[in-house]
Design a protein around this motif. Sequence first.
Motif, short mmCIF file in Angstrom:
data_model
loop_
_atom_site.label_atom_id
_atom_site.label_comp_id
_atom_site.label_asym_id
_atom_site.label_seq_id
_atom_site.Cartn_x
_atom_site.Cartn_y
_atom_site.Cartn_z
N UNK A 16 -11.90 50.55 15.31
CA UNK A 16 -10.67 50.48 14.22
C UNK A 16 -9.97 51.79 14.27
N UNK A 17 -10.65 52.84 14.46
CA UNK A 17 -10.02 53.95 14.50
C UNK A 17 -9.14 54.09 15.89
N UNK A 18 -10.03 53.71 16.75
CA UNK A 18 -9.40 53.86 18.31
C UNK A 18 -8.36 53.24 18.25
N UNK A 19 -8.52 51.77 17.54
CA UNK A 19 -7.34 50.91 17.88
C UNK A 19 -5.78 51.53 17.13
N UNK A 20 -6.20 52.19 16.19
CA UNK A 20 -4.93 52.83 15.07
C UNK A 20 -4.32 54.15 16.19
N UNK A 21 -5.16 54.82 16.94
CA UNK A 21 -4.83 55.81 17.79
C UNK A 21 -3.96 55.02 18.81
N UNK A 22 -4.60 53.98 19.56
CA UNK A 22 -3.52 53.45 20.49
C UNK A 22 -2.47 52.83 20.09
N UNK A 23 -2.26 52.47 18.74
CA UNK A 23 -1.14 51.71 18.18
C UNK A 23 -0.11 53.01 18.00
N UNK A 104 -11.13 41.98 16.31
CA UNK A 104 -9.53 42.23 16.63
C UNK A 104 -9.31 43.66 17.31
N UNK A 105 -10.04 44.58 16.56
CA UNK A 105 -9.59 46.00 17.28
C UNK A 105 -10.04 46.05 18.63
N UNK A 106 -11.37 45.52 19.02
CA UNK A 106 -11.85 45.55 20.24
C UNK A 106 -11.19 44.73 21.35
N UNK A 107 -10.53 43.69 20.84
CA UNK A 107 -9.69 42.96 21.61
C UNK A 107 -8.62 43.41 22.12
#
Length: 131
Positions: A16-23, A104-107
Amino acid sequence: VRSFVVRNPSFGAAPIQEFFRANDVNQGFRQTIDKLRETDPKAAREIMEESRRRGNFVDLDQTRRMITNLMDHVNKISKIPDEEIPPAEKRQKIDDIYRQIIKASRGALKMQEKANERMREKMKEKGLLDE
């Protein structure tokens, strides 16, 4: 999130944290394109179209909205009085939602990593990146 991770150690919150960084990085790219659009709309459109066509840009907005909505749902569930929904049932509902968020974050991260790899390969081809 912490209590979920304690109950489900294999489902850490890191995705989740990685997703928001990528976002955030993705949003920076979009903001740059938006600024370019003010001075050269044609170039901005061409860059976005080329980035999407080559698979170098993954639009994470839809996933971000879905995750944000799911997190709002978790907050609403947690505020429901225990008299209406027993704590064990609340925990189960919240855990199920967190599993969806992590999936969803992993995908999204997997798609972003593929796009990043394509970009690295293109940069190597053009001599802009060392092996």
